[in-house]
Design an enzyme around this catalytic site. Structure first.
Site, PDB file in Angstrom:
ATOM      1  N   ASP A  11      12.672  -0.058  20.057  1.00  0.00           N
ATOM      2  CA  ASP A  11      13.931   0.332  19.413  1.00  0.00           C
ATOM      3  C   ASP A  11      13.595   0.950  18.055  1.00  0.00           C
ATOM      4  OD1 ASP A  11      16.598   0.640  18.864  1.00  0.00           O
ATOM      5  OD2 ASP A  11      17.002  -1.475  18.477  1.00  0.00           O
ATOM      6  N   ASP A 105      17.404   6.480  21.197  1.00  0.00           N
ATOM      7  CA  ASP A 105      16.419   5.857  20.310  1.00  0.00           C
ATOM      8  C   ASP A 105      15.861   4.532  20.814  1.00  0.00           C
ATOM      9  OD1 ASP A 105      18.752   4.431  19.997  1.00  0.00           O
ATOM     10  OD2 ASP A 105      18.561   4.189  17.838  1.00  0.00           O
ATOM     11  N   GLU A 106      16.011   4.232  22.079  1.00  0.00           N
ATOM     12  CA  GLU A 106      15.428   2.987  22.601  1.00  0.00           C
ATOM     13  C   GLU A 106      15.154   3.101  24.095  1.00  0.00           C
ATOM     14  OE1 GLU A 106      17.947  -0.528  22.921  1.00  0.00           O
ATOM     15  OE2 GLU A 106      19.714   0.708  22.554  1.00  0.00           O
TER      16      GLU A 106
END
EC number: 2.7.7.7
Length: 354
Positions: A11, A105-106
């Protein structure tokens, strides 16, 4: 003997805000918020310097400025975030092809068998964090464990720039001591309900039978029963295609007044817009979900020829759906979902008015 899986959840730390600070040195070490600073603005992301003042994503800009008068607002640049995200996803694929992005983003990675033939998932996570820093200049947090549920929780333990592993021998003790509102998949409303039932930690949840949890929480009962025992058989699916993005809100007290409901639709719309941006999702169908005080559920949908996007457009469509017909009685929950995904690389059919 069954093979023990090695799952990593990566993350990025305050991704949007961190990209802005990376590209604009004058913003580094300062409290910044990505989003609009108007009266109706909402914080899409906050730097860690801003978080120290209590500024959080999804917070209204007005409240954020009160908490942090020196807060600097920055307009989001989604194309730039997508560019950096692509670099990060390419790094993941250096180690394994079993990569399941959850958003821009993860992602989850299954490194049980990996391209580097490294036996240690923790070592792989360290290498990935190092590569992300080298290539992008950004930091990421990593969680490592035997399944997706635990890896997701682990990545949040030592943020920012964190690394936390839950090995097989520690799984039972970790879950039993975990606060219930830290459980992935347990929202605030569910956590409040569990607290009223005397469920505060994993060990309390574990005492409940499958039958009792199913009676209390319906179809989610089996999920809560399994995760309290560290059971999560979901595989890391690299081919998972998100079919919809949605958000919903349960009221503390039931509402019947349309004006009040429309005020909430505005907040729900803002939350949905943020999720659409983070998931890089574009669709043509909007669905309004209403759950009445008697738990009866109703959905109203509309499909357009063009992409449904932007707060103003979604708000107007949601209000039109609400006004479509009178409410049967007061409502306890409202939800908005965008579906019917559009792949922008494919040509869209255009219509011409006569």
């Amino acid at each position: 003997m069954e093979e023990i899986r090695k799952i990593i959840h990566i993350d990025m730390d305050a991704f949007f805000a961190s990209v802005e600070q990376l590209d604009r040195p004058e913003l580094r070490n300062k409290p910044i918020a990505v989003g609009g600073d108007g009266d109706r603005g909402v914080v899409a992301a906050a730097s860690y310097e801003a978080r120290k003042f209590g500024v959080r994503s999804a917070m209204s800009s007005k409240i954020a400025k009160k908490r942090c008068p020196q807060l600097i607002f920055v307009r989001g640049r989604h194309d730039r975030y997508k560019e950096v995200s692509k670099q990060i996803m390419n790094i993941f694929h250096e180690f394994t092809d079993l990569v399941e992005p959850l958003s821009i983003d993860e992602a989850f990675l299954d490194v049980t068998h990996n391209k580097k033939n490294l036996p240690s998932a923790t070592l792989i996570a360290k290498e990935i964090k190092k590569r992300i820093k080298e290539v992008t200049g950004l930091t990421a947090s990593a969680g490592i464990s035997v399944n997706k549920f635990l890896a997701k929780i682990a990545s949040d333990v030592n943020k920012p720039d964190g690394l936390f592993a839950i090995p097989p021998k520690d799984v039972e003790a970790f879950i039993e001591d975990l606060q219930i509102d830290k459980f992935y998949g347990v929202g605030k409303v569910t956590a409040d309900k569990m607290h009223k039932l005397g469920i505060f930690k994993g060990k309390d949840l574990k005492k409940k039978s499958l039958l009792e949890l199913s009676r209390l929480f319906g179809k989610h009962g089996a999920y809560y029963y399994n995760i309290s025992r560290g059971i999560d058989e979901r595989s890391v699916n690299p081919n998972r295609i998100r079919k919809s993005v949605g958000t919903e809100h349960t009221y503390q007290s039931d509402l019947i007044d349309t004006k009040e409901i429309k005020k909430d639709i505005q907040k729900t719309t803002q939350s949905l817009v943020r999720r659409l941006e983070k998931s890089d999702f574009k669709g043509r169908t909007i669905t309004l979900k209403l759950k009445y005080s008697n738990f009866e559920q109703e959905t109203r949908s509309r499909t357009l020829l063009q992409i449904i996007q932007g707060e103003e457009m979604i708000q107007k469509l949601a209000e039109d759906l609400l006004d479509q017909e009178e409410l049967k009685t007061s409502i306890r929950l409202i939800g908005l979902t965008i579906s019917n995904r559009i792949n922008e690389s494919e040509p869209m059919q255009l219509t011409i008015d006569f």
